[in-house]
Design a protein around this motif. Structure first.
Motif, mmCIF file in Angstrom:
data_model
loop_
_atom_site.group_PDB
_atom_site.id
_atom_site.type_symbol
_atom_site.label_atom_id
_atom_site.label_comp_id
_atom_site.label_asym_id
_atom_site.label_seq_id
_atom_site.Cartn_x
_atom_site.Cartn_y
_atom_site.Cartn_z
ATOM 1 N N GLY A 1 -19.949 -12.194 24.184
ATOM 2 C CA GLY A 1 -19.879 -10.941 23.437
ATOM 3 C C GLY A 1 -18.563 -10.747 22.729
ATOM 4 O O GLY A 1 -18.487 -10.055 21.709
ATOM 5 N N ASP A 2 -17.485 -11.280 23.273
ATOM 6 C CA ASP A 2 -16.169 -11.130 22.676
ATOM 7 C C ASP A 2 -15.975 -12.193 21.598
ATOM 8 O O ASP A 2 -15.890 -13.383 21.910
ATOM 9 C CB ASP A 2 -15.095 -11.282 23.754
ATOM 10 N N PRO A 3 -15.919 -11.788 20.316
ATOM 11 C CA PRO A 3 -15.772 -12.788 19.249
ATOM 12 C C PRO A 3 -14.492 -13.619 19.387
ATOM 13 O O PRO A 3 -14.493 -14.817 19.126
ATOM 14 C CB PRO A 3 -15.764 -11.953 17.972
ATOM 15 N N GLY A 4 -13.402 -12.979 19.768
ATOM 16 C CA GLY A 4 -12.149 -13.707 19.916
ATOM 17 C C GLY A 4 -12.235 -14.767 21.005
ATOM 18 O O GLY A 4 -11.781 -15.905 20.834
ATOM 19 N N GLU A 5 -12.836 -14.370 22.143
ATOM 20 C CA GLU A 5 -12.993 -15.328 23.240
ATOM 21 C C GLU A 5 -13.944 -16.454 22.835
ATOM 22 O O GLU A 5 -13.714 -17.625 23.163
ATOM 23 C CB GLU A 5 -13.527 -14.607 24.475
#
Length: 417
Positions: free
Chosen positions: A243-247
């Motif tokens: 869900g986290d784009p950065g991750e």
């Protein structure tokens, strides 16, 4: 080896001939002397039969017809025939003994003739040293010629035998060098003595075994590729579902780096498994630059391509060289801003060819550093590592430097095929 065998046979034959011919030569000289003395004794006996039965003139005529100098010493001190001194041996023979005595320059055969009026007469036949050795020099020359002929024949036979042994050994050496150079199709035709024949069979068996092992390695490489790419694909899908784009972006970057590393391992393993290859560097370079020229036009990059008249055959497979050129040009596009120009040059060099890729970008932070995982520009350095291993696989090298415009310059020396 042929020279050593010839020398060995020559030395052995010479020793054998010396042991045989020297006694034979001495025997020939002894036989010649004995023959000469025997013939002289016969002459002396013939003259002795005439002493006392013919007058002095007839006796003188008889001595003159003899083959050797003949002297008759009569009891009254008269000397008939060839002049000769009355030696001690003559005095001894005048007492009734027939003897042979050595004198300066030869030998005298003395025959005592008894029953002559007034005492004992002595018939002397003189044999010079030349008479005693008559024919010996010719026989010795014949023996010497025979010895030299036998030595020559022995050397010739040894040379033929050595060639029969050396030829298959040289063939074995040539095949082993071809195998060491990567030509796994090299085989020898077993021949020569049984031992050399067995070595040839063993070398062929070894070559077959090496070919089989490399075939197994290719299969293992293919299996490794399948086994490693499957979990990598799973990791990529898992990263995309975060869900986290950065991750997700961070994990995808790690997966990309891992995939490049795996690809490098597989490419290296395949390169070791492949037979020695060659290609025309000019054709491959021109094709890859043409491929990248489309992207260069899109990014407004001016580029120059200098290709020496081909073909330039190098000891690198076409696919490997293409991957190398792609890696170098990919670095230019990845690590320089759009619009930065670059140049590709391929030219012949002693023992191979020089391939250089230069750009007008910022250049290398540490040009002297070329290690896997470190490029000095924030990248993994995998492209330069691929280029280095491609050059070294051909027997060449890679060097980094600064281009004429201050940017990066990568030069590969590719050894000639």
């Amino acid at each position: 080896m042929r020279r050593w065998l010839a020398l060995l046979v020559a030395a052995t034959t010479s020793l054998v001939l010396i042991a045989l011919l020297v006694p034979l030569a001495l025997l020939v000289r002894t036989v010649a002397e004995s023959g000469a003395v025997s013939r002289a004794g016969s002459e002396a006996d013939s003259v002795a039969m005439a002493v006392g039965s013919v007058d002095a003139d007839t006796l003188r005529l008889t001595t003159e017809r003899a083959a050797h100098p003949v002297t008759v010493f009569l009891p009254d001190r008269q000397v008939i025939g060839a002049p000769a001194p009355r030696s001690a041996a003559v005095e001894l023979s005048s007492r009734g003994r027939s003897i042979t005595a050595a004198v300066p320059g030869g030998r005298e055969i003395l025959v005592a003739v008894q029953g002559v009026l007034g005492g004992t007469a002595v018939v002397r036949v003189y044999l010079s040293d030349a008479d005693l050795s008559e024919g010996v020099a010719q026989v010795w020359a014949g023996l010497a010629a025979l010895g030299l002929t036998l030595i020559g024949v022995g050397i010739l036979v040894a040379d033929r035998l050595a060639r029969a042994v050396i030829r298959p050994i040289s063939s074995l050496a040539g095949v082993s060098h071809r195998l060491a150079g990567g030509d796994l199709s090299a085989r020898t035709v077993p021949g020569g003595p049984p031992e050399v024949h067995a070595v040839g069979l063993a070398l062929n068996h070894l070559a077959e075994r090496i070919t089989g092992l490399l075939s197994e390695e290719r299969e293992n490489v293919a299996d490794l590729s399948h086994r490693l790419r499957t979990p990598l694909t799973g990791l990529r899908l898992e990263a995309e579902s975060l869900g986290d784009p950065g991750e997700a972006a961070r994990i995808e970057a790690r997966v990309d780096a891992l995939e490049r590393a795996v690809t490098s391992v597989i490419v290296e393993a395949r390169r070791r498994a492949q037979d020695q290859a060659r290609c025309d560097a000019a054709t491959v370079t021109e094709a890859r630059v043409a491929f990248w020229s489309v992207l260069a036009e899109d990014q407004s990059r001016h580029f120059t391509l200098h290709l020496a008249p081909g073909p330039l055959h190098v000891a690198v497979a076409a696919d490997d060289l293409a991957a190398c050129v792609d890696a170098l040009l990919g670095n230019v596009f990845a690590h320089t801003p759009e619009g930065v120009s670059f140049a590709v040059r391929l030219e012949p060099a002693p023992g191979g060819a020089l391939l250089s890729v230069a750009d007008a970008g910022p250049g290398f932070a540490t040009p002297a550093l070329l290690a896997r995982g470190e490029s000095g520009a924030g990248s993994t350095g995998l492209g330069l590592d691929i280029a280095r291993r491609t050059a070294e696989s051909s027997g060449g090298s890679l060097s980094l430097g600064t281009s004429g415009t201050g940017g990066a310059s990568v030069t590969l020396f590719l050894a000639e095929a």
